[in-house]
Design a protein around this motif. Structure first.
Motif, short mmCIF file in Angstrom:
data_model
loop_
_atom_site.label_atom_id
_atom_site.label_comp_id
_atom_site.label_asym_id
_atom_site.label_seq_id
_atom_site.Cartn_x
_atom_site.Cartn_y
_atom_site.Cartn_z
N ARG A 1 0.84 -1.21 0.00
CA ARG A 1 0.00 0.00 0.00
C ARG A 1 0.86 1.25 0.00
O ARG A 1 0.52 2.26 -0.65
N GLN A 2 1.95 1.23 0.69
CA GLN A 2 2.85 2.38 0.75
C GLN A 2 3.43 2.67 -0.63
O GLN A 2 3.57 3.83 -1.04
N LEU A 3 3.78 1.63 -1.37
CA LEU A 3 4.29 1.81 -2.73
C LEU A 3 3.25 2.47 -3.63
O LEU A 3 3.58 3.33 -4.46
N MET A 4 2.01 2.09 -3.46
CA MET A 4 0.95 2.68 -4.30
C MET A 4 0.73 4.15 -3.94
O MET A 4 0.55 5.00 -4.82
N TYR B 1 3.43 2.55 -9.23
CA TYR B 1 2.39 1.57 -9.53
C TYR B 1 2.97 0.23 -9.99
O TYR B 1 2.37 -0.82 -9.71
N ASP B 2 4.10 0.26 -10.68
CA ASP B 2 4.68 -1.01 -11.11
C ASP B 2 5.10 -1.86 -9.90
O ASP B 2 4.81 -3.07 -9.82
N ALA B 3 5.79 -1.22 -8.95
CA ALA B 3 6.21 -1.95 -7.75
C ALA B 3 5.00 -2.35 -6.92
O ALA B 3 4.96 -3.45 -6.33
N ALA B 4 3.99 -1.48 -6.85
CA ALA B 4 2.78 -1.79 -6.09
C ALA B 4 2.05 -2.98 -6.71
O ALA B 4 1.54 -3.85 -5.99
#
Length: 267
Positions: free
Chosen positions: A149-152, A157-160
């Motif tokens: 969620r933190q990545l998003m 978005y790719d990592a999320a």
């Protein structure tokens, strides 16, 4: 006596000239016709006592009148043809303008939907409090969900996408797996992977959960179906949305209405 006898036969064989030539005969015929009409008028006046309206008997006058009427009709016909051509041009122009207006409306609707999606992501409810990362055991689902969620939220978005996909695979039965599928669908929608996004949203809303993110997941599924050119399925999903979530957030309801219009759902 002999001279007279011989001259007699010569005189009897000479034809007599007709006293009336062709033109005189026609004149006499017209005069007789006029006399007959005058007699008819006199008798009619005598018998009825009413004024007599004399109609012209001359065929040439009637033909002239008919010629004038024919000219008037031709002029009227030309005028009508000109009016029809003008109306046809106006109708064609209106049709072209209507087509252009529909394209503009569709483009505006798509842009508005994209803006609403971004706004929904910005205003999305914050994640539920998780245990501090340092307190979580290795491979803890709460920690993995919080990291994805933190990545998003950071816009990666790719990592999320990779993080949520890994969460779903690693923790298929965790309590937050449906929500992870929802956020996974969001990341897939960003890169227009509509078929995969639809699968993620379907997994998220299985059982129609009563959670803050569930109504939005249903609307996102409908939008993915529209993008996949399945408007009938999108309309069916939106009908279920209305039944399952009668009081969704205002921004979600607005996006549902826009999607319903885009899919051309029946009222």
């Amino acid at each position: 006596m002999t001279v007279l006898a011989s001259a007699g036969p010569v005189w009897s064989q000479t034809p007599m000239e007709d006293p009336l030539d062709a033109r005189d005969a026609k004149r006499v015929e017209r005069m007789e016709k006029v006399v007959r009409e005058l007699r008819s008028i006199v008798f009619q006046l005598r018998d009825t006592g009413k004024p007599v309206v004399v109609q012209p008997a001359d065929t040439d006058a009637r033909m002239g009148e008919m010629a004038v009427r024919l000219i008037d009709l031709e002029q009227t016909l030309r005028s009508l043809n000109g009016s029809f051509e003008s109306v046809t041009r106006d109708a064609d122009q209106a049709r072209r303008e209507n087509i252009a207006l529909k394209r503009d409306v569709q483009s505006l609707t798509e842009r508005l939907a994209a803006l609403e999606q971004k706004l929904a992501e910005i205003n999305a409810p914050p994640p539920e409090p998780d245990a501090p990362p340092q307190a979580a055991a290795p491979g803890d689902p709460a920690r993995d969900f919080a990291q994805a969620r933190q990545l998003m939220l950071a816009g990666d978005y790719d990592a999320a996408e990779a993080a949520f996909a890994g969460f779903v695979e690693t923790w298929p039965d965790a309590s937050r797996t449906p929500e992870a599928r929802y956020w996974l669908g969001k990341t897939l929608t960003v890169r227009a992977a509509h078929a995969d996004a639809a699968k993620a949203y379907i997994g998220a809303i299985r059982g129609w959960p009563q959670t803050p993110w569930a109504p939005d997941a249903v609307v996102e599924l409908s939008r993915s179906l529209v993008a996949l050119k399945k408007p009938a399925d999108a309309c069916q999903t939106l009908a279920e949305f209305t039944r399952r979530y009668p009081k969704p957030p205002a921004n979600v309801a607005s996006r549902a209405a826009a999607t319903r219009t885009q899919a051309k759902c029946a009222a």
